[in-house]
Design a protein around this motif. Structure first.
Motif, PDB file in Angstrom:
ATOM      1  N   SER A  31       0.809  -1.221   0.000  1.00  0.00           N
ATOM      2  CA  SER A  31       0.000   0.000   0.000  1.00  0.00           C
ATOM      3  C   SER A  31       0.839   1.266   0.000  1.00  0.00           C
ATOM      4  CB  SER A  31      -0.916   0.011   1.230  1.00  0.00           C
ATOM      5  OG  SER A  31      -0.135   0.121   2.406  1.00  0.00           O
ATOM      6  N   GLY A  32       2.153   1.139   0.098  1.00  0.00           N
ATOM      7  CA  GLY A  32       2.998   2.322   0.151  1.00  0.00           C
ATOM      8  C   GLY A  32       2.741   3.154   1.390  1.00  0.00           C
ATOM      9  N   GLY A  33       2.260   2.502   2.449  1.00  0.00           N
ATOM     10  CA  GLY A  33       1.999   3.210   3.699  1.00  0.00           C
ATOM     11  C   GLY A  33       0.682   3.952   3.734  1.00  0.00           C
ATOM     12  N   GLN A  34      -0.150   3.770   2.701  1.00  0.00           N
ATOM     13  CA  GLN A  34      -1.441   4.464   2.658  1.00  0.00           C
ATOM     14  C   GLN A  34      -2.499   3.697   3.453  1.00  0.00           C
ATOM     15  OE1 GLN A  34      -1.492   7.597   0.896  1.00  0.00           O
ATOM     16  NE2 GLN A  34       0.652   6.989   1.121  1.00  0.00           N
ATOM     17  N   PRO A  35      -3.475   4.406   4.026  1.00  0.00           N
ATOM     18  CA  PRO A  35      -4.536   3.727   4.789  1.00  0.00           C
ATOM     19  C   PRO A  35      -5.457   2.938   3.866  1.00  0.00           C
ATOM     20  CG  PRO A  35      -5.025   6.065   4.562  1.00  0.00           C
ATOM     21  CD  PRO A  35      -3.636   5.867   4.019  1.00  0.00           C
ATOM     22  N   THR A  36      -5.861   1.766   4.312  1.00  0.00           N
ATOM     23  CA  THR A  36      -6.754   0.929   3.496  1.00  0.00           C
ATOM     24  C   THR A  36      -7.937   0.463   4.339  1.00  0.00           C
ATOM     25  OG1 THR A  36      -5.377  -1.004   4.004  1.00  0.00           O
ATOM     26  CG2 THR A  36      -4.952   0.122   1.935  1.00  0.00           C
ATOM     27  N   LYS A  37      -8.824   1.375   4.639  1.00  0.00           N
ATOM     28  CA  LYS A  37     -10.022   1.041   5.405  1.00  0.00           C
ATOM     29  C   LYS A  37     -10.928   0.117   4.613  1.00  0.00           C
ATOM     30  CE  LYS A  37     -11.189   4.553   8.834  1.00  0.00           C
ATOM     31  NZ  LYS A  37     -12.116   5.665   9.154  1.00  0.00           N
ATOM     32  N   SER A  45     -23.325   7.021   1.182  1.00  0.00           N
ATOM     33  CA  SER A  45     -22.635   8.278   0.897  1.00  0.00           C
ATOM     34  C   SER A  45     -22.725   9.182   2.124  1.00  0.00           C
ATOM     35  CB  SER A  45     -23.265   8.972  -0.312  1.00  0.00           C
ATOM     36  OG  SER A  45     -23.198   8.135  -1.444  1.00  0.00           O
ATOM     37  N   SER A  46     -21.577   9.770   2.497  1.00  0.00           N
ATOM     38  CA  SER A  46     -21.586  10.625   3.687  1.00  0.00           C
ATOM     39  C   SER A  46     -20.330  11.473   3.750  1.00  0.00           C
ATOM     40  CB  SER A  46     -21.680   9.764   4.953  1.00  0.00           C
ATOM     41  OG  SER A  46     -21.589  10.570   6.106  1.00  0.00           O
ATOM     42  N   THR A  47     -20.485  12.700   4.222  1.00  0.00           N
ATOM     43  CA  THR A  47     -19.332  13.570   4.477  1.00  0.00           C
ATOM     44  C   THR A  47     -19.046  13.655   5.973  1.00  0.00           C
ATOM     45  OG1 THR A  47     -20.785  15.505   4.511  1.00  0.00           O
ATOM     46  CG2 THR A  47     -19.733  14.961   2.410  1.00  0.00           C
ATOM     47  N   ALA A  48     -19.772  12.866   6.751  1.00  0.00           N
ATOM     48  CA  ALA A  48     -19.600  12.898   8.209  1.00  0.00           C
ATOM     49  C   ALA A  48     -18.496  11.941   8.654  1.00  0.00           C
ATOM     50  CB  ALA A  48     -20.919  12.530   8.886  1.00  0.00           C
ATOM     51  N   ASN A  49     -18.121  12.060   9.908  1.00  0.00           N
ATOM     52  CA  ASN A  49     -17.176  11.137  10.553  1.00  0.00           C
ATOM     53  C   ASN A  49     -15.814  11.079   9.862  1.00  0.00           C
ATOM     54  OD1 ASN A  49     -19.247  10.337  12.387  1.00  0.00           O
ATOM     55  ND2 ASN A  49     -20.060   8.980  10.805  1.00  0.00           N
ATOM     56  N   SER A  50     -15.375  12.202   9.314  1.00  0.00           N
ATOM     57  CA  SER A  50     -14.061  12.267   8.680  1.00  0.00           C
ATOM     58  C   SER A  50     -13.350  13.529   9.146  1.00  0.00           C
ATOM     59  CB  SER A  50     -14.191  12.283   7.155  1.00  0.00           C
ATOM     60  OG  SER A  50     -12.919  12.278   6.542  1.00  0.00           O
ATOM     61  N   GLU A  96      -2.047  14.080   3.412  1.00  0.00           N
ATOM     62  CA  GLU A  96      -1.497  12.831   3.929  1.00  0.00           C
ATOM     63  C   GLU A  96      -2.664  12.040   4.506  1.00  0.00           C
ATOM     64  OE1 GLU A  96       2.089  12.892   6.238  1.00  0.00           O
ATOM     65  OE2 GLU A  96       2.742  14.793   5.362  1.00  0.00           O
ATOM     66  N   PRO A  97      -3.347  11.247   3.671  1.00  0.00           N
ATOM     67  CA  PRO A  97      -4.523  10.502   4.135  1.00  0.00           C
ATOM     68  C   PRO A  97      -4.184   9.602   5.321  1.00  0.00           C
ATOM     69  CG  PRO A  97      -4.342  10.420   1.758  1.00  0.00           C
ATOM     70  CD  PRO A  97      -3.069  11.014   2.249  1.00  0.00           C
ATOM     71  N   SER A  98      -5.144   9.458   6.213  1.00  0.00           N
ATOM     72  CA  SER A  98      -4.960   8.616   7.395  1.00  0.00           C
ATOM     73  C   SER A  98      -6.241   7.862   7.675  1.00  0.00           C
ATOM     74  CB  SER A  98      -4.604   9.478   8.610  1.00  0.00           C
ATOM     75  OG  SER A  98      -5.738  10.220   9.035  1.00  0.00           O
ATOM     76  N   LYS A  99      -6.192   6.968   8.642  1.00  0.00           N
ATOM     77  CA  LYS A  99      -7.387   6.196   8.999  1.00  0.00           C
ATOM     78  C   LYS A  99      -8.402   7.040   9.759  1.00  0.00           C
ATOM     79  CE  LYS A  99      -5.612   1.553   8.563  1.00  0.00           C
ATOM     80  NZ  LYS A  99      -5.553   0.184   9.119  1.00  0.00           N
ATOM     81  N   GLU A 100      -8.042   8.304  10.021  1.00  0.00           N
ATOM     82  CA  GLU A 100      -9.003   9.230  10.605  1.00  0.00           C
ATOM     83  C   GLU A 100      -9.952   9.760   9.527  1.00  0.00           C
ATOM     84  OE1 GLU A 100      -9.146   9.694  13.951  1.00  0.00           O
ATOM     85  OE2 GLU A 100      -7.614   8.121  13.859  1.00  0.00           O
ATOM     86  N   TRP A 101      -9.595   9.535   8.255  1.00  0.00           N
ATOM     87  CA  TRP A 101     -10.504   9.873   7.168  1.00  0.00           C
ATOM     88  C   TRP A 101     -11.580   8.796   7.099  1.00  0.00           C
ATOM     89  CZ3 TRP A 101      -8.176  12.082   2.045  1.00  0.00           C
ATOM     90  CH2 TRP A 101      -7.251  13.099   2.337  1.00  0.00           C
ATOM     91  N   SER A 102     -12.772   9.180   6.684  1.00  0.00           N
ATOM     92  CA  SER A 102     -13.827   8.190   6.503  1.00  0.00           C
ATOM     93  C   SER A 102     -13.525   7.336   5.277  1.00  0.00           C
ATOM     94  CB  SER A 102     -15.181   8.880   6.328  1.00  0.00           C
ATOM     95  OG  SER A 102     -15.224   9.574   5.083  1.00  0.00           O
ATOM     96  N   VAL A 103     -14.124   6.163   5.208  1.00  0.00           N
ATOM     97  CA  VAL A 103     -13.924   5.292   4.056  1.00  0.00           C
ATOM     98  C   VAL A 103     -14.451   5.964   2.786  1.00  0.00           C
ATOM     99  CG1 VAL A 103     -16.107   4.018   4.322  1.00  0.00           C
ATOM    100  CG2 VAL A 103     -14.148   2.911   3.232  1.00  0.00           C
ATOM    101  N   GLN A 104     -15.498   6.778   2.934  1.00  0.00           N
ATOM    102  CA  GLN A 104     -16.039   7.496   1.775  1.00  0.00           C
ATOM    103  C   GLN A 104     -15.026   8.508   1.232  1.00  0.00           C
ATOM    104  OE1 GLN A 104     -17.631   7.092   4.698  1.00  0.00           O
ATOM    105  NE2 GLN A 104     -19.703   6.299   4.326  1.00  0.00           N
TER     106      GLN A 104
END
Length: 267
Positions: A31-37, A45-50, A96-104
């Motif tokens: 994954s090159g260190g990228q988050p893979t939720k 679809s949602s813009t919440a929880n990110s 720098e994407p992280s697992k704190e980003w939502s899966v969406q």
């Protein structure tokens, strides 16, 4: 002399190992260190929880301007808007994407990242008859993300394919005639489920597949990535396709796969 030769041998093995690891990473096995939720079975679809909501409006405007309803691309038009495309690429790469980003958010980000840098790759090599004529198109690390540099293959195979969402195969575009079409709008967290459904339905019911009740000549995508489409819910490729196909294929029908047309998807 023996110790010297032993040390040289160790150094050679180490160099080969490091080179192999780099090749594996470039080809997208890591994954090159990228988050893979993991996407849930029923994505909404949602813009919440990110912690981050990425603005893709620049890419959206470029797509609406330079991609037609059939997914064909005006690369010369994109070249005229190079500064806007470059600004968007720089914007994406600053994150720098992280697992704190939502899966969406992650899905929308990496799909747009793949598609935008694929357009950039074509422009950097234009005119070109096929993306396959570009050396290392999917294996070279050409996509900066934060302090990392990814390959297109790494984004597809190391990140998106590990997110438990097979519809991504119909959202990412490899700049070729047999590819799923480039959507004429940017993917966003607020519309991601509906957009993935649209991309999948349009692809399966397009001329990229030849489907009847007793015959199934499908895109090679279903052959190359077969395991991504197989699940408890869809134990066969036919089961998966029938979820979206307007013509339902009879169970047990023989499946064959079409030759892939790698010519550039240019208007």
């Amino acid at each position: 002399m023996y110790l010297l030769m032993k040390r040289i041998g160790i150094l050679i093995i180490l160099a080969i190992t490091l080179h192999s690891c780099n090749l594996l990473s470039a080809a997208g096995i890591t994954s090159g260190g990228q988050p893979t939720k993991q996407a849930p079975d029923k994505l909404t679809s949602s813009t919440a929880n990110s912690v981050e909501n990425v603005d893709h409006s620049t890419w959206d405007a470029l797509l609406k301007k330079h991609v037609d309803a059939n997914g064909m691309v005006d690369y010369k038009g994109f070249e005229k808007d190079r500064s806007k495309l470059n600004n968007y690429l720089e914007q994406l790469s600053s994150y720098e994407p992280s697992k704190e980003w939502s899966v969406q958010e992650l899905l929308a980000y990496y799909i747009n990242l793949y598609n935008a840098y694929t357009v950039d790759l074509i422009l950097n090599n234009y005119p070109v008859e096929s993306i396959k004529d570009i050396n290392g198109a999917w294996t070279k690390s050409i996509v900066p993300v934060g302090n990392k540099t990814l390959s297109l293959g790494g984004i597809e195979n190391g990140v998106l394919r590990k997110m438990n969402e097979p519809r991504i195969h119909f959202a990412i575009n490899c700049a070729s005639m047999s590819c799923p079409k480039l959507l004429d709008e940017a993917y966003t967290a607020g519309k991601i489920n509906e957009q993935l459904d649209r991309a999948t339905e349009e692809f399966i019911n397009s001329d990229k597949n030849e489907i009847s009740k007793n015959s199934a000549k499908l895109s090679s995508i279903f052959d190359w990535y077969k395991k991504d489409f197989i699940s408890d819910k869809t134990p066969t490729i036919i089961d998966y396709v029938n979820q979206y196909s307007t013509t339902k294929i009879n169970s047990g029908t023989n499946v064959s796969y079409k030759n892939y047309d790698w010519k550039l998807n240019e208007q």
